[in-house]
Design an enzyme around this catalytic site. Structure first.
Site, PDB file in Angstrom:
ATOM      1  NE  ARG A   3       0.613   3.274  13.278  1.00  0.00           N
ATOM      2  CZ  ARG A   3       1.010   2.008  13.384  1.00  0.00           C
ATOM      3  NH1 ARG A   3       2.010   1.689  14.178  1.00  0.00           N
ATOM      4  NH2 ARG A   3       0.431   1.052  12.693  1.00  0.00           N
TER       5      ARG A   3
ATOM      6  CG  ASP B  45      -1.924  -1.172   1.112  1.00  0.00           C
ATOM      7  OD1 ASP B  45      -2.608  -1.282   0.078  1.00  0.00           O
ATOM      8  OD2 ASP B  45      -1.971  -1.984   2.051  1.00  0.00           O
TER       9      ASP B  45
ATOM     10  CB  SER C  34      -4.457  -5.876   9.065  1.00  0.00           C
ATOM     11  OG  SER C  34      -3.871  -4.676   9.498  1.00  0.00           O
TER      12      SER C  34
ATOM     13  CG  ASP D  34      -2.635   2.398  13.774  1.00  0.00           C
ATOM     14  OD1 ASP D  34      -2.381   2.656  14.966  1.00  0.00           O
ATOM     15  OD2 ASP D  34      -2.572   1.256  13.297  1.00  0.00           O
TER      16      ASP D  34
END
Ligand code: ARG
Length: 399
Positions: A95, A14, A175, A124
């Site tokens: 993050r 991605d 994922s 996220d």
């Protein structure tokens, strides 16, 4: 002037596709930034080159493993951070650190837009964008997967069309998000809540039910931070890494839960976080020994709030900073040693000692040497129970 986009790059399908896509769509130059938070897997130099091959004008790899351990995992340990009493905030911790490096890269390269690969359904995206807003309120954000409604098939087709150097056949059916503090596994057959996880999905932990010898070790803490294991000095990174291996080998730290996301969805999550779980168990017990009762009771509420703020993407918020000032003070005496036995998927404390211990043998003992004056207990209970008795009498009268 062409704008510059700083992209949080993982090397996967991605974010690789996002490079030429953003360049075209935004008429921009793309700067890829990959941050090593201990996720393992591919060599980061390979990842750096792939971004260039996909058309990035600059590609950076940041080794942030020690920073992640010291400045993100250690605060979580001191806060015994477990969202919904279970999840040690693996992804939520990385993050804000990634954000910090994205913002730094934007400053360095004159970027005006930051981009990430998150969809619109998860936490996220919130963590990235709220974090970016807190550090650099003027940066714009674009999330191609969300903002241009990309599907996986789309991405693969685009990839093949442009013959991008990405192996589309190797994409995991799940994922995944991994770092030093643990690993998150979502989607695929796990979306049916009744389906049990299969052994294949685990990489940080061995099967807890497999027969093996138990393991035992001693962790030394100073002010809430592990500083030695079995007497050998360790950095925060080494402590977590070693505990991942030792606790992971005993199958410690697997979680299977339904979680409340910030965006309102309940989701099925499987995690493995052997080092994090083992360290939190040890740290909590050392707090039990060294922390005064009211401070300990109050801290449990602070810990929970800290975890929720971090889960919700508010790492850089004033409240989180203020709670940390409290936690910092609370850790002053959280020093000493914890002996931890690990076996069959569990980590159990079976020994503790500390110079800052508030445990007093002569008060606690039921044997010889008792210094606790039991005759005081009677009067204490009399007064302590006074409001209850008064209320009971009133209730009886007015019944
Ligand atoms: N549900 C977890 C969280 O919000 C894990 C997220 C994992 N991220 C991912 N991109 N797979 O913290």
């Amino acid at each position: 002037m062409t704008e510059r986009v700083v992209l949080a790059y993982s090397g996967g399908l991605d974010t690789s596709v996002a490079i030429p896509y953003l360049a075209e769509k935004m008429n921009a130059e793309v700067i890829a930034v990959a941050v090593d938070v201990g996720q393992g897997g591919e060599d980061l130099n390979v990842i750096r080159q792939r971004a260039l091959d996909c058309g990035a004008i600059e590609s950076e790899v940041v080794d942030a493993r020690n920073e992640f351990a010291a400045d993100y995992c250690m605060p979580a340990l001191r806060a015994n951070a477990l969202y919904m009493d279970r999840y040690p905030l693996v992804s939520a911790l990385s993050r804000p650190l990634i954000v910090k490096h994205l913002v730094a890269a934007a400053k360095k390269h004159g970027g005006t837009i930051v981009s990430h690969g998150c969809t619109g359904k998860g936490n996220d995206q919130v963590r990235f964008e709220v974090g970016i807003g807190a550090l650099a309120p003027d940066l714009k954000v674009i999330a191609p997967a969300r903002d241009f409604a990309w599907t996986r098939d789309n991405a693969i087709a685009y990839c093949e069309e442009r013959s991008l150097p990405i192996d589309v056949t190797h994409k995991s059916p799940y994922s995944l998000d991994a770092n030093l503090w643990g690993k998150a596994i979502e989607t695929g057959f796990l979306e049916d809540l009744w389906n049990a996880p299969i052994e294949d999905i685990y990489t940080y932990t061995a099967d807890p039910t497999a027969p093996r010898e138990p393991d035992e070790l001693v962790i030394t803490f100073e002010a809430g931070i592990p500083v030695a294991i079995d007497g050998e000095k360790v950095t925060p990174f080494q402590a977590i890494d070693l505990m991942n291996r030792r606790a992971g080998a005993q199958g410690v730290g697997r979680l299977d839960m339904v979680e409340d996301r910030l965006v309102g969805i309940k989701s099925r999550e499987v995690y493995e976080a052997p080092g994090a779980i083992a360290l939190i168990i040890a740290h909590q017990e050392l707090e039990n020994v060294t922390t005064e009762r009211d401070l300990a009771r109050f801290k449990r509420g602070v810990d929970q709030r800290w975890g929720e703020l971090v889960y919700d993407g508010l790492w850089f918020s004033p409240l989180k900073r203020a709670l940390e000032a409290f936690i910092e003070e609370s850790q002053r005496h959280v020093s000493g040693e914890i002996r931890l036995a690990m076996h069959g998927g569990r980590a159990v404390v079976n020994g503790r000692r500390s110079e800052a211990s508030l445990y007093d043998f002569s008060l606690a003992t039921y044997d010889q040497g008792d210094q606790f004056d039991q005759s005081n207990a009677k009067g204490f209970i009399e007064l302590f129970g006074l409001p209850s008795r008064q209320a009971a009498r009133r209730d009886a009268e007015l019944a």
